[in-house]
Design a protein around this motif. Structure first.
Motif, PDB file in Angstrom:
ATOM      1  N   PRO C 125       0.803  -1.228   0.000  1.00  0.00           N
ATOM      2  CA  PRO C 125       0.000   0.000   0.000  1.00  0.00           C
ATOM      3  C   PRO C 125       0.832   1.273   0.000  1.00  0.00           C
ATOM      4  N   VAL C 126       2.107   1.169   0.311  1.00  0.00           N
ATOM      5  CA  VAL C 126       2.906   2.401   0.381  1.00  0.00           C
ATOM      6  C   VAL C 126       4.072   2.369  -0.608  1.00  0.00           C
ATOM      7  N   ASP C 127       3.975   1.535  -1.620  1.00  0.00           N
ATOM      8  CA  ASP C 127       5.016   1.474  -2.644  1.00  0.00           C
ATOM      9  C   ASP C 127       6.401   1.303  -2.046  1.00  0.00           C
ATOM     10  N   ALA C 128       6.513   0.409  -1.094  1.00  0.00           N
ATOM     11  CA  ALA C 128       7.807   0.234  -0.437  1.00  0.00           C
ATOM     12  C   ALA C 128       8.589  -0.931  -1.023  1.00  0.00           C
ATOM     13  N   ILE C 129       8.091  -1.501  -2.127  1.00  0.00           N
ATOM     14  CA  ILE C 129       8.837  -2.590  -2.760  1.00  0.00           C
ATOM     15  C   ILE C 129       9.241  -2.126  -4.148  1.00  0.00           C
ATOM     16  N   VAL C 130      10.492  -2.287  -4.457  1.00  0.00           N
ATOM     17  CA  VAL C 130      10.945  -1.919  -5.790  1.00  0.00           C
ATOM     18  C   VAL C 130      11.323  -3.177  -6.553  1.00  0.00           C
ATOM     19  N   GLY C 131      11.245  -3.070  -7.862  1.00  0.00           N
ATOM     20  CA  GLY C 131      11.569  -4.202  -8.702  1.00  0.00           C
ATOM     21  C   GLY C 131      10.782  -4.107  -9.977  1.00  0.00           C
ATOM     22  N   ALA C 132      11.131  -4.931 -10.938  1.00  0.00           N
ATOM     23  CA  ALA C 132      10.416  -4.928 -12.199  1.00  0.00           C
ATOM     24  C   ALA C 132      10.120  -6.380 -12.555  1.00  0.00           C
ATOM     25  N   ALA C 133       9.284  -6.562 -13.554  1.00  0.00           N
ATOM     26  CA  ALA C 133       8.937  -7.911 -13.955  1.00  0.00           C
ATOM     27  C   ALA C 133      10.209  -8.686 -14.279  1.00  0.00           C
ATOM     28  N   ARG C 134      10.289  -9.863 -13.737  1.00  0.00           N
ATOM     29  CA  ARG C 134      11.401 -10.776 -13.960  1.00  0.00           C
ATOM     30  C   ARG C 134      12.706 -10.273 -13.344  1.00  0.00           C
ATOM     31  N   GLN C 135      12.615  -9.169 -12.610  1.00  0.00           N
ATOM     32  CA  GLN C 135      13.781  -8.749 -11.837  1.00  0.00           C
ATOM     33  C   GLN C 135      13.438  -9.042 -10.379  1.00  0.00           C
ATOM     34  N   MET C 136      14.457  -9.374  -9.614  1.00  0.00           N
ATOM     35  CA  MET C 136      14.122  -9.627  -8.219  1.00  0.00           C
ATOM     36  C   MET C 136      13.685  -8.323  -7.559  1.00  0.00           C
ATOM     37  N   HIS C 137      12.823  -8.473  -6.561  1.00  0.00           N
ATOM     38  CA  HIS C 137      12.299  -7.301  -5.859  1.00  0.00           C
ATOM     39  C   HIS C 137      12.995  -7.156  -4.526  1.00  0.00           C
ATOM     40  N   THR C 138      12.909  -5.953  -4.014  1.00  0.00           N
ATOM     41  CA  THR C 138      13.448  -5.755  -2.670  1.00  0.00           C
ATOM     42  C   THR C 138      12.611  -4.723  -1.929  1.00  0.00           C
ATOM     43  N   VAL C 139      12.676  -4.797  -0.603  1.00  0.00           N
ATOM     44  CA  VAL C 139      11.839  -3.935   0.231  1.00  0.00           C
ATOM     45  C   VAL C 139      12.662  -2.737   0.686  1.00  0.00           C
ATOM     46  N   ILE C 140      12.076  -1.547   0.564  1.00  0.00           N
ATOM     47  CA  ILE C 140      12.712  -0.376   1.164  1.00  0.00           C
ATOM     48  C   ILE C 140      12.346  -0.418   2.652  1.00  0.00           C
ATOM     49  N   ALA C 141      13.270  -0.910   3.439  1.00  0.00           N
ATOM     50  CA  ALA C 141      12.931  -1.208   4.840  1.00  0.00           C
ATOM     51  C   ALA C 141      12.442   0.036   5.578  1.00  0.00           C
ATOM     52  N   ASP C 142      12.987   1.191   5.257  1.00  0.00           N
ATOM     53  CA  ASP C 142      12.599   2.417   5.965  1.00  0.00           C
ATOM     54  C   ASP C 142      11.153   2.809   5.686  1.00  0.00           C
ATOM     55  N   GLU C 143      10.657   2.408   4.523  1.00  0.00           N
ATOM     56  CA  GLU C 143       9.298   2.815   4.171  1.00  0.00           C
ATOM     57  C   GLU C 143       8.274   1.740   4.511  1.00  0.00           C
ATOM     58  N   CYS C 144       8.732   0.553   4.808  1.00  0.00           N
ATOM     59  CA  CYS C 144       7.819  -0.557   5.065  1.00  0.00           C
ATOM     60  C   CYS C 144       7.070  -0.302   6.368  1.00  0.00           C
ATOM     61  N   THR C 145       5.733  -0.463   6.318  1.00  0.00           N
ATOM     62  CA  THR C 145       4.945  -0.246   7.528  1.00  0.00           C
ATOM     63  C   THR C 145       4.715  -1.540   8.286  1.00  0.00           C
ATOM     64  N   GLY C 146       5.184  -2.642   7.749  1.00  0.00           N
ATOM     65  CA  GLY C 146       5.015  -3.910   8.444  1.00  0.00           C
ATOM     66  C   GLY C 146       3.602  -4.452   8.379  1.00  0.00           C
ATOM     67  N   CYS C 147       2.838  -4.080   7.318  1.00  0.00           N
ATOM     68  CA  CYS C 147       1.424  -4.476   7.263  1.00  0.00           C
ATOM     69  C   CYS C 147       1.261  -5.920   6.825  1.00  0.00           C
ATOM     70  N   ASP C 148       2.265  -6.526   6.296  1.00  0.00           N
ATOM     71  CA  ASP C 148       2.335  -7.912   5.805  1.00  0.00           C
ATOM     72  C   ASP C 148       1.338  -8.240   4.687  1.00  0.00           C
ATOM     73  N   LEU C 149       0.855  -7.196   3.980  1.00  0.00           N
ATOM     74  CA  LEU C 149      -0.045  -7.458   2.856  1.00  0.00           C
ATOM     75  C   LEU C 149       0.670  -8.102   1.674  1.00  0.00           C
ATOM     76  N   CYS C 150       1.992  -7.993   1.658  1.00  0.00           N
ATOM     77  CA  CYS C 150       2.728  -8.535   0.523  1.00  0.00           C
ATOM     78  C   CYS C 150       3.014 -10.017   0.712  1.00  0.00           C
ATOM     79  N   VAL C 151       2.850 -10.507   1.948  1.00  0.00           N
ATOM     80  CA  VAL C 151       3.276 -11.879   2.213  1.00  0.00           C
ATOM     81  C   VAL C 151       2.405 -12.881   1.462  1.00  0.00           C
ATOM     82  N   GLU C 152       1.101 -12.661   1.531  1.00  0.00           N
ATOM     83  CA  GLU C 152       0.196 -13.646   0.973  1.00  0.00           C
ATOM     84  C   GLU C 152       0.257 -13.744  -0.555  1.00  0.00           C
TER      85      GLU C 152
END
Lengths: 728, 340, 193
Positions: C125-152
């Motif tokens: 919800p806060v665009d804290a993950i960067v990456g592109a299709a077929r590129q690995m993604h990574t989390v901007i830890a400072d912006e992550c709110t810890g909502c865990d919506l990306c886990v599922e």
């Protein structure tokens, strides 16, 4: 004015509160300063000061000389670190340091070689020949941070703005904490050097008067300093013995009667305050060219058999000092770095002495007993009577304890200097200082969380606005496409049906325009930054609708159709050709994989099937388009739908090209890139609309692996989105 | 080597809550002695009985609240409450009167608010006022001074067996003033009003409490602010009216050395828990108590007023604190309100 | 007659004071933040959706329209308390399990396992993950709110919620244990003679 102030007797000022704990200075002030031990290992934390940690300049295995810079300042508020002796860097890693958290901090570890060989030094005995900015740089480069308590970089305190006029330079030699005698011995033994250091500070600050404040319980130090200061104009001022008169704000009030604004700095009221130990370090740095690599530390407490002051290398582990001071008998007690009022317990004997470590107390429980359990506050008010910051410690306690930190802040919690006077007098043994530290930490945490929440809110809103915009754009495109399709599908007959279709197209177009306008307005209302883009989109749609309207008029006027040409079909044909080529390539890739005998052929086959279906679908589209062509012929003047069709065709063909590429990649890498191929194949599937906003849910569901998922539907422009993400 | 890790400061001063309480108890001894000398063993019996009752009540409630009993009993606050209440109750009081007062003070006025430090009202005075309102006759039966009954009579009174008690009682100086104020001739005929320098007998009681209070001041258990402001305000209120009409209003000296003036000024109003916090606040708090005492004594329905005045100002203490926050270092003006 | 006068007088008073109150309410009207903004400011902005709304602001709007204010597990008791103060409503018990209190978590992508599907990017919800299709993604830890919506949404389950350990800058003193307790811990230093 200055003459008058010199003639008139000085007014004595005082600060509120204060306590008189047993001084216990005689334990350590009877013997001269002796050199500290040369430990086998020196541990140099990168943060011995307030501000950003220093950046290491050396690598493990490097050989360094005494006084060599091994870490540089990493920002404006930072100071470098120097090697206190010669040797080899054996590690750069987190090590235990003196910190109440017990956490390790990054340190440079230096294995000494025992030679203690100096690097080349650059002394400047005639400091007045050096311009002030260069002198400041010299002090900064020598790694000097306030030796008294907090360790604030000295050069910053001395670097005044041009319009700042300093009335008093105060040298803090009060040493009001019990037990500590480092400054006392320093003044007794090295007064001339101290006066030289003070002269350097005077030269830098240019104060109207310079005052050395010493508590009246150090008569020898006062005498030595008076003798050394003879004829220099430096005033040696005695202040009554009272804790915490050595606190910067309290001392300023005591000496000048002025008060530093809450949250302000002394320079605002024309005062610069420096510790006397800092003046000594400045003298060593400027006159002798020696960086700050050693300091005088008091070893005291009844567990020491040879208490006293040692000139110890910075980075010396506490254990080495305990051995040097003769702590031998095993005891249960306290090991404190700093004074008994404000010092911190040491958790680990390998914690190093840092630039601010003025005292090590090793006290058995008979000397400093275990604290008694906390009792109920009886609101006696003794804490308020001794608070040197004139706070209401009791109220702070109640609010801190109850978790009402905002109220505690209202009662000026942040002005608390944590001197411990309130805890000292508390009849109920309440660890008041810890309550305040806890409340301050919570306030800091709350502020950080608040900041983070604000940023999250901003990012969430930006994202929502962007998704809205994308949706609106897509909707607009869809409307345009719909309009075009309708025009396309119109029977190739006479004008009246074509006109009917055209009318519908006009209606659709204006509906699309209205939707877009609405979206734009919403975006404007919410202040999203894509409002302008949305507005432009709406304008474009309006133009489109207008054009259609004009066309309708024209068509009405023109009646039967005019001759026309069609350039959409060849492109579509080409696309179909590309698609089938992709399919064939995929088949080939699949066969290759089959030949290679590796697993997951089924998946690949499914992908190929999907590609085939896609190609078929496109062929059907081509057929449709061909069928529609006459309609286009029938309504030749409508440029926009044709353009949209062209764009659709172009989009399709680029997708097919990607498919081709994927197939080729699969070919090239055998079965290694199945995932990529699969993703690509999925991309070719007809794109459906997908909810973009956060999916609402009530609870986090347990996430377990789901092997048979629906094939994911991907939207291509992930790259642009993540770009937005980083710039938002 | 075993190290203990604690937060700073690592050394503490000599002051302890137990010691504060013990010193307060010690300081009541002169007053208790004079009371016993003037009125017999009744006061001493009351004190002992009240202490036992208080400890029992406190222990029971602490147990119910799931608090460590021994730890909290050891702070001595229950004893102080019990002693102060027992000293305020007439020596003729039967055992149940003391028990009801102490029980209310400990259970309701102290523990139900959360125990030591949390009670908004002075527990001893809350218990006293409950008794005064519920049992006005028993609570105003003072013996005439210098006619102390023997131990047996006192015990009979304590056990509630003696029915000829009314024959023993006499009017206190404040009672006499209350009854005969305005009638100069009648006032002159009241022996209770003519002691050596103030009310008969009670002047010595107050003097003894003054001595104990001064000792507390000297030991720095209390500060001068509350006693000085209280007594000063009381005297200042009394002075102009006494000068204007000495037949109607008593002299400042009489006010200062009658009833519970000294006892209240040094032992009751100084209770830190229920008083105002800051020094200015304490001055205002105590001065208002002094004014109220004089007003109630001169115009009210009760002869003495310490308990009412203290309780009323306990109620006002948070408001006083609200307006008397000190100016902290580095701030140009003091803060107001409680924030949040 | 007197009754009539009394009634009239009271009536007149009522009219006068009514007018005065009306005037005052117009004249001294407090132009505060719209209530939704105030509620939104109190919510923790994790945008986790555990309240049943797609983000904190939608929930703030729902609360303003009368929904219960106890559905925010990340905010916990404190948020309920603050909202109760703001809205003058009763303090309700938290609806739902409280988040394992005070332990801050952020998402972490095991990058070796990431297949680059961008699903987590869409979920964040806060665009804290960067990456592109077929590129690995990574989390901007400072912006992550810890909502865990990306886990599922992750098809290969390569996203973990990891605790953020305290550092020297984020560490804070703990609250003393209170009446009856000694604020002390015993350290056994073994290698000291």
């Amino acid at each position: 004015m200055s003459l008058l102030s010199r003639l008139l007797p000085r007014r004595r000022f005082d600060f509120h509160g204060g306590i008189h704990p047993p001084e216990r200075k005689a334990l350590s002030n009877g013997t001269p300063i002796r050199p500290g031990p040369m430990p086998a290992q020196l541990i140099l934390p990168l943060t011995m000061h307030i501000g950003a940690p220093a950046r290491p300049l050396v690598q493990v295995g490097d050989r360094v000389l005494k006084g060599e810079k091994i870490a540089e300042a990493s920002g404006p508020v930072s100071v470098p670190v120097h090697a206190p002796s010669s040797g080899v860097i054996s590690a750069i890693e987190p090590r235990p340091i003196q910190h109440p958290s017990g956490l390790d901090a990054p340190c440079i570890v230096l294995d000494t070689d025992g030679e203690d060989r100096w690097t080349a030094l650059h002394p400047h005995p005639d400091f007045r020949a050096i311009p002030r900015p260069e002198l400041l740089a010299l002090i900064r480069e020598a790694g000097i941070a306030g030796l008294g308590g907090a360790g604030f970089p000295t050069a910053i305190k001395l670097n005044l703005r041009d319009n700042q006029r300093i009335e008093q330079l105060i040298l803090n030699a009060v040493e009001c904490e019990p037990y500590i005698t480092a400054d006392d011995r320093l003044m007794r033994e090295r007064a001339p050097a101290l006066i030289r250091g003070i002269e350097i500070l005077r030269y830098l600050v240019q104060p109207a008067e310079t005052i050395v404040a010493i508590e009246d319980n150090k008569p020898e130090a006062i005498a030595a300093m008076r003798a050394a200061a003879e004829g220099t104009g430096i005033r040696i001022m005695t202040v009554p013995t009272k804790y915490p008169s050595g606190g910067e704000k309290q001392l300023i009030r005591l000496v000048t009667g002025k008060e530093v604004r809450s949250g302000g700095i002394p320079a605002e009221i024309g005062v610069v305050c420096q510790n006397i130990g800092t003046a000594y370090a400045v003298e060593r740095a400027v006159v002798h060219g020696e960086p700050l690599i050693r300091r005088i530390t008091t070893l005291t407490g009844e567990a020491f058999t040879q208490p006293g002051n040692v000139e110890t290398l910075i980075g010396t582990p506490v254990q080495a000092l305990l051995e040097a001071g003769g702590v031998t008998q095993p005891h249960r007690g306290r090991l404190i770095m700093g004074g008994p009022m404000m010092g911190f317990s040491i958790d680990h004997p390998m914690s190093p002495v840092v630039k601010t470590s003025n005292c090590i107390i090793a006290a058995p429980l008979t000397e400093l007993p275990e604290p008694a359990p906390e009792q109920s506050c009886i609101r006696c008010g003794a804490c308020a009577d001794v608070c040197p910051a004139e706070l209401l410690p009791q109220q702070l306690y109640w609010y801190s304890k109850a978790g009402e930190f905002d109220r505690a802040r209202h009662y000026n919690l942040l002005d608390c200097i944590e001197c411990g006077a309130c805890s000292y007098v508390c009849p109920s043994n309440i660890p008041l200082v810890q309550y305040y530290r806890y409340a301050k930490a919570e306030l800091r945490k709350q502020a950080a969380e608040h900041q983070k929440a604000d940023r999250a809110r901003e990012r969430f809103e930006a994202r929502t606005a962007r998704i809205e915009k994308e949706k609106a754009e897509k909707e607009a495109r869809r409307q345009a496409r719909l309009a075009a399709n309708r025009v396309k599908q119109a029977p190739d007959a006479a004008a009246p049906p074509a006109q009917a279709d055209l009318k519908k197209a006009v209606n659709d177009a204006s509906a699309a325009y209205k939707t877009a306008v609405k979206a734009a307005k919403e975006a404007e209302a919410s202040g999203a930054d894509n409002a302008v883009a949305l507005r432009a989109e709406a304008e474009r749609l309006k133009a489109h609708a207008d054009a259609l309207k004009a066309n309708l008029r024209d068509a009405k006027a023109a009646g039967p159709a005019a001759p026309a040409h069609d350039d959409g079909l060849p492109a579509l044909k080409k696309a179909v050709a590309d698609a089938s080529a992709a399919y064939k390539a995929a088949v080939k890739a699949m066969k290759d994989v089959e030949a290679g005998g590796d697993g997951d052929i089924d998946a690949l086959r499914a992908d190929t099937e999907r590609l085939k279906a896609e190609a078929d679908r496109l062929k059907a589209a081509l057929r449709d388009a061909k069928a529609a062509a006459p309609a286009v012929v029938a309504a030749p003047v409508q440029e926009d739908p044709v353009a949209a069709l062209k764009k659709a065709v172009a989009d399709a063909s680029s997708a097919y090209k990607a498919a081709v590429k994927a197939a080729k990649e699969a070919e090239a890498s055998g079965d290694g890139d199945l995932d990529a191929l699969r993703a690509e194949a999925e991309r070719l599937k007809p794109t459906g609309s997908k909810p973009n906003c956060v999916t609402p849910r009530r609870r986090p569901r347990p996430h377990h692996h789901q092997p048979h998922r629906q094939p994911p539907r991907l939207r291509p422009p992930a790259m642009t989105r993540s770009k937005n993400a980083t710039s938002a | 080597m075993n190290l203990i890790s604690v937060t700073s400061p690592h050394t503490t001063g000599p002051s302890r809550t137990q010691r504060v309480m013990a010193q307060v108890l010690l300081a009541t001894l002169p007053g208790l002695a004079v009371l016993c000398g003037l009125f017999g063993w009744g006061s001493l019996i009351n004190v002992v009985w009240a202490c036992a009752a208080a400890l029992a009540c406190e222990a029971a409630v602490l147990r119910l609240r799931g608090k460590p009993v021994g730890f909290h009993l050891a702070d001595g606050s229950a004893l102080v409450t019990a002693v102060l209440l027992a000293l305020a109750i007439p020596p003729t009081a039967p055992w149940w009167l003391t028990l009801v007062g102490v029980g209310f003070a400990i259970i309701f006025a102290k523990q139900l608010y959360g125990g030591l430090g949390m009670n908004p009202f002075n527990p001893a005075m809350a218990g006293y006022v409950l008794l005064l309102i519920s049992f006005p006759v028993d609570m105003t039966r003072w013996l005439p001074p210098f006619e102390a009954p023997d131990l047996a009579t006192s015990l009979q009174l304590f056990l509630g067996r003696d029915h000829g008690i009314d024959a023993l009682t006499g009017a206190t100086p404040l009672d006499s003033l209350r009854t005969w104020a305005g009638d100069a001739a009648a006032l002159a005929a009241q022996p209770a009003l003519h002691g050596t320098f103030a009310g008969l007998g009670w002047e010595w009681v107050n003097l003894a409490f003054l001595a104990g209070g001064l000792w507390l001041l000297w030991r720095r258990v209390i500060t001068w602010h509350i006693p000085a402001a209280l007594l000063g305000a009381l005297a200042l209120c009394a002075l102009p009216f006494w000068l204007h009409d000495s037949a109607r209003f008593a002299s400042p000296l009489f006010h200062l050395f009658s009833g519970a003036a000294m006892f209240g000024a040094f032992f009751i109003a100084t209770d830190p828990v229920s008083a105002a916090t800051s020094r200015t606040g304490r001055l205002i708090y105590a001065a208002l108590i002094g004014v109220l005492i004089w007003v109630i004594r001169s115009f009210g329905g009760y002869p003495d007023a310490m308990a009412f005045a203290v309780l009323l100002l306990n109620l006002a203490a948070p408001t006083i604190d609200y307006y008397t926050q000190p100016r902290s270092y580095g701030h140009s003006k003091p803060k107001r309100g409680i924030g949040g | 007659m007197t009754i009539l006068i009394a009634v009239l007088a009271l009536l007149a008073l009522a009219v006068v004071f009514g007018a005065l109150l009306g005037f005052a309410s117009e004249k001294f009207r407090v132009e505060g933040d719209p209530i939704v903004d105030q509620i939104d400011a109190l919510l923790p902005q994790t945008q986790c959706g555990q309240c049943g709304h797609p983000g904190c602001r939608p929930y703030a709007e729902a609360i303003a329209e009368g929904e219960d204010h106890n559905r925010c597990p990340p905010g916990g008791e404190q948020t309920i308390q603050d909202l109760s103060d703001l809205l003058g409503r009763e303090v309700l018990p938290l609806d739902g399990e409280a988040d394992s209190a005070d332990v801050k978590k952020v998402a972490f992508i095991r990058e070796a396992e990431c297949i680059g599907c961008t699903k987590c990017i869409q979920a964040c919800p806060v665009d804290a993950i960067v990456g592109a299709a077929r590129q690995m993604h990574t989390v901007i830890a400072d912006e992550c709110t810890g909502c865990d919506l990306c886990v599922e949404p992750c098809p290969v389950d390569c996203i973990d919620m990891i605790e953020v350990p305290p550092t020297l800058t984020t560490w804070g003193w703990s609250r003393p244990d209170g009446v009856g307790k000694t604020p002390e811990r015993l350290i056994n230093v073994v290698n000291l003679r």
